[in-house]
Write a protein that holds these residues in place. Sequence first.
Motif, PDB file in Angstrom:
ATOM      1  N   LEU A 116      41.030  48.808  45.703  1.00  0.00           N
ATOM      2  CA  LEU A 116      39.577  48.680  45.728  1.00  0.00           C
ATOM      3  C   LEU A 116      39.151  47.248  45.406  1.00  0.00           C
ATOM      4  CD1 LEU A 116      36.869  50.348  45.897  1.00  0.00           C
ATOM      5  CD2 LEU A 116      36.997  50.486  43.407  1.00  0.00           C
ATOM      6  N   ALA A 117      39.757  46.676  44.379  1.00  0.00           N
ATOM      7  CA  ALA A 117      39.397  45.311  43.977  1.00  0.00           C
ATOM      8  C   ALA A 117      39.813  44.288  45.031  1.00  0.00           C
ATOM      9  CB  ALA A 117      40.046  44.988  42.632  1.00  0.00           C
ATOM     10  N   ARG A 118      41.014  44.422  45.553  1.00  0.00           N
ATOM     11  CA  ARG A 118      41.498  43.472  46.563  1.00  0.00           C
ATOM     12  C   ARG A 118      40.687  43.537  47.854  1.00  0.00           C
ATOM     13  NH1 ARG A 118      46.522  41.162  46.855  1.00  0.00           N
ATOM     14  NH2 ARG A 118      45.503  40.069  48.565  1.00  0.00           N
ATOM     15  N   ASN A 119      40.121  44.711  48.132  1.00  0.00           N
ATOM     16  CA  ASN A 119      39.305  44.856  49.341  1.00  0.00           C
ATOM     17  C   ASN A 119      37.898  44.304  49.176  1.00  0.00           C
ATOM     18  OD1 ASN A 119      41.305  45.995  50.920  1.00  0.00           O
ATOM     19  ND2 ASN A 119      40.795  48.098  50.358  1.00  0.00           N
ATOM     20  N   GLY A 120      37.621  43.703  48.013  1.00  0.00           N
ATOM     21  CA  GLY A 120      36.388  42.947  47.856  1.00  0.00           C
ATOM     22  C   GLY A 120      35.240  43.653  47.169  1.00  0.00           C
ATOM     23  N   HIS A 121      35.538  44.694  46.382  1.00  0.00           N
ATOM     24  CA  HIS A 121      34.459  45.361  45.660  1.00  0.00           C
ATOM     25  C   HIS A 121      33.739  44.331  44.779  1.00  0.00           C
ATOM     26  CE1 HIS A 121      32.203  48.073  43.128  1.00  0.00           C
ATOM     27  NE2 HIS A 121      32.635  49.121  43.819  1.00  0.00           N
ATOM     28  N   PRO A 122      32.417  44.218  44.908  1.00  0.00           N
ATOM     29  CA  PRO A 122      31.699  43.156  44.182  1.00  0.00           C
ATOM     30  C   PRO A 122      31.795  43.268  42.668  1.00  0.00           C
ATOM     31  CG  PRO A 122      30.153  44.704  45.207  1.00  0.00           C
ATOM     32  CD  PRO A 122      31.510  45.009  45.765  1.00  0.00           C
ATOM     33  N   ARG A 123      32.024  44.464  42.143  1.00  0.00           N
ATOM     34  CA  ARG A 123      32.097  44.638  40.696  1.00  0.00           C
ATOM     35  C   ARG A 123      33.188  43.779  40.075  1.00  0.00           C
ATOM     36  NH1 ARG A 123      32.437  50.385  37.368  1.00  0.00           N
ATOM     37  NH2 ARG A 123      33.288  49.543  35.428  1.00  0.00           N
ATOM     38  N   PHE A 124      34.279  43.556  40.815  1.00  0.00           N
ATOM     39  CA  PHE A 124      35.438  42.868  40.245  1.00  0.00           C
ATOM     40  C   PHE A 124      35.557  41.416  40.706  1.00  0.00           C
ATOM     41  CE2 PHE A 124      36.413  47.406  40.998  1.00  0.00           C
ATOM     42  CZ  PHE A 124      36.296  47.824  39.683  1.00  0.00           C
ATOM     43  N   ALA A 125      34.500  40.926  41.360  1.00  0.00           N
ATOM     44  CA  ALA A 125      34.540  39.567  41.910  1.00  0.00           C
ATOM     45  C   ALA A 125      34.470  38.495  40.826  1.00  0.00           C
ATOM     46  CB  ALA A 125      33.401  39.378  42.902  1.00  0.00           C
ATOM     47  N   ALA A 126      33.767  38.783  39.727  1.00  0.00           N
ATOM     48  CA  ALA A 126      33.529  37.752  38.713  1.00  0.00           C
ATOM     49  C   ALA A 126      34.814  37.214  38.110  1.00  0.00           C
ATOM     50  CB  ALA A 126      32.622  38.300  37.614  1.00  0.00           C
ATOM     51  N   ALA A 127      35.846  38.053  38.008  1.00  0.00           N
ATOM     52  CA  ALA A 127      37.118  37.600  37.426  1.00  0.00           C
ATOM     53  C   ALA A 127      38.221  37.512  38.469  1.00  0.00           C
ATOM     54  CB  ALA A 127      37.549  38.537  36.304  1.00  0.00           C
ATOM     55  N   ARG A 128      37.876  37.565  39.745  1.00  0.00           N
ATOM     56  CA  ARG A 128      38.915  37.667  40.785  1.00  0.00           C
ATOM     57  C   ARG A 128      39.910  36.516  40.740  1.00  0.00           C
ATOM     58  NH1 ARG A 128      38.869  40.172  46.803  1.00  0.00           N
ATOM     59  NH2 ARG A 128      41.079  39.768  47.175  1.00  0.00           N
ATOM     60  N   LYS A 129      39.464  35.308  40.526  1.00  0.00           N
ATOM     61  CA  LYS A 129      40.420  34.198  40.533  1.00  0.00           C
ATOM     62  C   LYS A 129      41.402  34.299  39.372  1.00  0.00           C
ATOM     63  CE  LYS A 129      37.816  30.599  38.054  1.00  0.00           C
ATOM     64  NZ  LYS A 129      37.224  29.251  38.186  1.00  0.00           N
ATOM     65  N   HIS A 130      41.076  35.118  38.373  1.00  0.00           N
ATOM     66  CA  HIS A 130      41.975  35.293  37.234  1.00  0.00           C
ATOM     67  C   HIS A 130      42.964  36.443  37.459  1.00  0.00           C
ATOM     68  CE1 HIS A 130      39.583  32.400  35.051  1.00  0.00           C
ATOM     69  NE2 HIS A 130      38.493  33.093  35.339  1.00  0.00           N
ATOM     70  N   TRP A 131      42.511  37.577  38.037  1.00  0.00           N
ATOM     71  CA  TRP A 131      43.438  38.690  38.242  1.00  0.00           C
ATOM     72  C   TRP A 131      44.128  38.646  39.606  1.00  0.00           C
ATOM     73  CZ3 TRP A 131      42.301  41.543  42.463  1.00  0.00           C
ATOM     74  CH2 TRP A 131      40.970  41.693  42.860  1.00  0.00           C
ATOM     75  N   ASP A 132      43.606  37.838  40.523  1.00  0.00           N
ATOM     76  CA  ASP A 132      44.187  37.769  41.869  1.00  0.00           C
ATOM     77  C   ASP A 132      44.862  36.430  42.124  1.00  0.00           C
ATOM     78  OD1 ASP A 132      44.826  38.902  44.309  1.00  0.00           O
ATOM     79  OD2 ASP A 132      42.978  38.240  45.286  1.00  0.00           O
ATOM     80  N   HIS A 133      45.316  35.790  41.076  1.00  0.00           N
ATOM     81  CA  HIS A 133      46.002  34.505  41.218  1.00  0.00           C
ATOM     82  C   HIS A 133      47.324  34.713  41.968  1.00  0.00           C
ATOM     83  CE1 HIS A 133      48.115  30.812  40.073  1.00  0.00           C
ATOM     84  NE2 HIS A 133      46.918  30.318  39.781  1.00  0.00           N
TER      85      HIS A 133
END
Length: 244
Positions: A116-133
């Motif tokens: 869900l997060a990798r597919n771009g759910h806006p809820r998780f965008a704020a920290a994406r560069k930290h969890w999707d490094h």
Amino acid sequence: MTANAAAKRLYLFQLSTTTIPLPTGQTLEMSSGCYLIETTDNKRILIDTGMAPDAPRSPAPPSRNEKNVLEHLADLDLRPQDIETLICTHFDVDHAGYHDHFPSAELIVQREHYALARNGHPRFAAARKHWDHPALRYRLIDGDCEVLPGIALLETSGHAPGHQSVLVRLPKSGPVLLAIDAVALQRAFSADRKASPIDDNEQQLRANTKKLLDLVELEQIKLVVFHHDGQQWSSLKRSPEYYE
């Protein structure tokens, strides 16, 4: 980790505390935290990493006791590379903000949540560069899972799809339940609870609250840590103290 490893110590890292005024004239103490497990074979498992340092700050009352996960680890003479496993309960910005500091660890998350997060759910965008490094290594799991004897991940959707709580069985303290945001405040630990505006699904939230209530009864759990309950945190052992 060796096959017969088990949990030995549990550290609670209090990251911040905020006093929030309520319309009734009362106040609510809100805390945030993350957790460290040491095992009998001297390995270390981190649970969440706290608020992203670059997260937008809301016009809320000022926080106290502010110390990030790296500072807490340093107080124990530990560095990010000393963490073998990072359990990701979910990718909200106040839980996943320092994930990118742990490229040496294996990160464990529910497959549903990660997708869900990798597919771009806006809820998780704020920290994406930290969890999707790109340097991070993930292990995706489906449902309840035992990381090693005495450390279980519990799928507890409701606050967010694929949210997970953690059960830690300690040699002296017995089982300790880290509810995380499945039950963020002690007063919400009831099967007929209502969802808050930041919860995703009230039906799942209630079902998984009952799941945790049943587990507490089944395992005679004496300590349940409610992640954002500042009043409870003030009564807990906080790092450098620990539960064992």
